[in-house]
Design an enzyme around this catalytic site. Structure first.
Site, short mmCIF file in Angstrom:
data_model
loop_
_atom_site.label_atom_id
_atom_site.label_comp_id
_atom_site.label_asym_id
_atom_site.label_seq_id
_atom_site.Cartn_x
_atom_site.Cartn_y
_atom_site.Cartn_z
N TYR A 183 0.91 -1.18 -0.19
CA TYR A 183 0.21 -0.36 0.04
C TYR A 183 0.83 1.43 -0.32
CZ TYR A 183 -4.39 1.93 1.19
OH TYR A 183 -5.44 3.40 1.30
N ARG B 95 -5.82 9.77 -10.94
CA ARG B 95 -5.33 10.88 -9.90
C ARG B 95 -4.88 10.12 -9.33
NH1 ARG B 95 -5.31 9.77 -4.62
NH2 ARG B 95 -7.95 10.66 -4.21
N LYS C 77 -5.91 -1.83 -2.67
CA LYS C 77 -7.65 -2.11 -1.84
C LYS C 77 -7.57 -3.21 -1.68
CE LYS C 77 -7.18 2.45 -1.60
NZ LYS C 77 -7.72 3.13 -0.65
N ASP D 159 -9.26 6.91 -6.50
CA ASP D 159 -8.55 8.22 -6.85
C ASP D 159 -8.94 8.04 -8.79
OD1 ASP D 159 -6.81 7.30 -5.14
OD2 ASP D 159 -5.38 6.22 -5.90
N ASP E 283 -14.03 6.18 -2.36
CA ASP E 283 -13.28 6.05 -1.45
C ASP E 283 -12.25 7.45 -0.49
OD1 ASP E 283 -11.89 4.73 1.06
OD2 ASP E 283 -9.67 4.15 -0.67
N ASP E 284 -12.14 8.02 -1.72
CA ASP E 284 -11.25 9.40 -1.52
C ASP E 284 -12.03 10.18 -0.77
OD1 ASP E 284 -8.47 8.25 -2.65
OD2 ASP E 284 -10.24 7.75 -4.44
N ASN F 32 -0.59 11.70 0.32
CA ASN F 32 0.02 10.12 -0.62
C ASN F 32 0.78 10.28 -1.51
OD1 ASN F 32 -0.71 8.93 2.26
ND2 ASN F 32 -2.68 8.79 1.12
#
Ligand SMILES: NC(=O)C1=CN([C@@H]2O[C@H](COP(=O)(O)OP(=O)(O)OC[C@H]3O[C@@H](n4cnc5c(N)ncnc54)[C@H](OP(=O)(O)O)[C@@H]3O)[C@@H](O)[C@H]2O)C=CC1
Ligand SMILES: CC(=O)C(=O)O
Ligand SMILES: [Mg+2]
Length: 551
Positions: A100, A153, A171, A243, A265-266, A414
């Site tokens: 990850y 992204r 993930k 992403d 998720d983001d 990140n």
């Protein structure tokens, strides 16, 4: 039963050895070697899984770079998946930064370089019109969780095209490791709609569709075809968007959130993680959030999502939306967001300072910079979701420290090379007073700093959604997940906000239970006879070897 033979060697045996979900490597017993015709295909030594784990971790530790370790782990995942997950469970905190963030970021950038075996599904734009046919041809009938990206992204590393596939693979590995979702029931998907990354387009090694990104109506129609194909092939599966670039992330979530069990998720996973960190830090700092301001730096998908969930929390504590909004200060590339001044997106408009305050904030028509905003708003909390390396410099941290006994500083971007600050710098510049959480793993003088990353949330959301059979993933699930995570007090003394990543499996169970209860309360989900806890425990796939003939 006699096995079919091919050149003297069992062809079924070869199929078993090349199936990562059935292969046991040297751990096949003598009896299995006899029964399955494996003699000769394996070295003489019969290992135990424990022995295999010890051997693999020793080999892994001998590699000198994280990227080499990543490639070694991916190879193991593609040859012996059970061992991969057993290794991960035994050494989770050591291996998490490899499978990850941060290493998965480098793996996405160098994806074409290490591409070896098929994993997941590459749905490239030239396949439009055939997406259902492709899904229908797969043997995977029981997919429970899908993670999809279009690679635009990737972490804070921008457009990685088909290389973005590293993220859904990573993930979903964590869905299995932390939430016990059977790896055979996960599906990483890359929607290859091209790339605008010129380096990739010029790179002869690039494995993706060599074309500029398809946008607008064509892109929307392709995604629509994909979602409909998923709904038809796997009607109960949870679909996680990951992403996508800011505008698509928001649009797609809005378009599909009521049509299938889905979340971004983001936007949502990150929001719950950040809110949990703030609730835990509020306790440590001895402050009351409703009296204090918060600055969010980088008002994209993650930043706006975080601001919205904090607003919900403040409203639930009795503030009006207007009063809650007065606590949020969102800063983007053109400074503090002010309505009708520098707002670009609809999500930003919802969290910007109202235009009535414009005169008070503007200096020579300029919105205040990050440090000017901090000096004026004196926030207790500073969150970074900008992907801008070292944007929280010494003056920024010193300003936060001047206005707070215990400033709460969360550089969440990140990988580490995109983080707004390192934990070590924040600690030094705040004279050790800051409460810190970072998006990627990091260390301060007292050891590991809390990793404030959506890995603390999405496995539990997914497990809860699957077990409860929720047809919609609601905002209340994320709010409850955040409260649940914040309530899990770390064993360690000091400034930790969450239990360490060693505990991610127990955390996923707790969050899954919270999600099931919301599904029961708000969506009418019916608890199974043994209760939600038993159903959650019973759903776990464990990394233990099974009979390869009836997996
Ligand atoms: N810790 C965690 O769990 C998570 C961390 N993240 C991290 O958050 C970061 C952002 O992700 P996401 O929100 O999805 O991406 P977005 O691209 O949607 O958002 C980034 C935002 O930052 C803005 N920005 C760019 N440059 C600057 C600058 N110099 N000053 C202020 N703002 C700037 C961007 O503006 P513009 O669009 O104009 O470039 C955009 O609004 C990534 O690095 C990601 O890794 C994300 C999810 C989870
Ligand atoms: C953690 C994560 O989802 C991101 O950085 O995008
Ligand atoms: Mg992400």
């Amino acid at each position: 039963m006699k096995q079919p033979r091919q050149n003297g060697i069992g062809s079924d045996a070869k199929a078993i050895l090349s199936d990562p979900l059935r292969n046991k490597g040297t751990a096949f017993t003598e009896e299995e070697r006899d029964r399955l015709g494996l003699h000769g295909l394996l070295p003489n030594h019969v290992s135990t899984m424990d022995g295999q784990i010890k051997r693999r971790i020793a080999v892994l530790r001998a590699f000198s770079t994280p990227f080499e370790k990543y490639a070694f782990l991916r190879d193991l995942q593609d040859t012996n998946e059970t061992l991969f997950y057993a290794l991960l469970a035994r050494h989770r905190s050591e291996l998490l930064p490899l499978v990850y963030t941060p290493t998965v970021g480098e793996a996405c950038v160098r994806f074409s370089e290490i591409y070896r075996r098929a994993r997941g599904l590459f749905l490239s734009y030239p396949l439009k019109g055939r997406l259902f046919e492709i899904l229908a041809a797969l043997p995977n009938d029981d997919v429970e969780v899908i993670c999809v990206t279009d690679g635009e992204r990737i972490l804070g590393l921008g457009d990685q095209g088909a290389g973005g596939m590293g993220i859904p693979i990573g993930k979903l590995s964590l869905y299995t490791d932390c939430a016990g979702i059977d790896p055979a029931r996960t599906m990483p998907i890359l929607l290859d709609t091209g790339t605008d990354n010129e380096e990739l387009l010029d790179n002869p090694l690039y494995v993706g569709w060599r074309h500029h990104r398809v946008r607008g109506a064509e892109y929307d129609a392709f995604v629509e075809e994909f979602v409909e194909a998923v709904r038809k092939r796997w009607p109960r599966a949870l679909l996680q968007w990951e992403d996508f670039a800011g505008p698509n992330a928001v649009t797609l979530l809005g378009r599909y959130r009521c049509r299938l069990p889905t979340f971004n998720d983001d936007i949502q996973g990150t929001a719950a993680t950040a809110l949990a960190a703030i609730l835990a830090a509020e306790r440590l700092a001895g402050i009351d959030l409703i009296e204090r301001n918060i600055v969010v730096f980088g008002a994209g998908a993650a930043g706006c999502g975080i601001a919205e969930l904090i607003l919900g929390e403040l409203v639930s504590r009795g503030l009006t939306r207007e009063a809650a909004l007065a606590r949020i200060h969102a800063v983007d590339r053109d400074g503090l967001l002010i309505e009708h001044v520098n707002v670009v997106t609809a999500s930003q408009a919802r969290i910007a300072r109202p235009h009535t305050e414009a005169d008070a904030w503007l200096t020579q028509q300029q919105a205040p910079s990050l440090i000017e905003t901090i000096e004026r708003a004196r926030p207790a909390v500073l969150i970074g979701t900008s992907g801008q390396f070292e944007a929280f410099d010494k003056p920024v941290i010193e300003a936060m420290t001047r206005h707070n006994d215990r400033p709460i500083i969360l550089p969440l971007s990140n990988p580490a090379i995109r983080a707004e600050a390192s934990a070590a710098d924040v600690q030094t510049w705040s004279n050790g007073r800051a409460i810190i959480g970072t998006g990627s793993p990091s260390h301060g003088s007292n050891g590991a700093v809390t990793q404030v990353n959506n890995v603390y949330i999405f496995p539990g959301i997914g497990l809860g959604a699957v077990v409860s059979g929720a047809e919609t993933i609601t905002e209340a699930m994320f709010a409850e997940a955040a409260k649940c995570l914040a309530s899990l007090v770390p064993d360690e003394d000091g400034d930790r906000l969450f239990p360490s990543t060693d505990h991610l499996a127990e955390i996923a169970d707790s969050i899954a239970l919270a999600v099931c209860r919301v599904a029961e309360r708000d969506l009418g989900a019916i608890p199974p006879a043994g209760g939600w806890e038993d159903a959650i425990a019973g759903h776990r796939w464990a990394p233990v070897y099974r009979d390869p003939v009836s997996p």
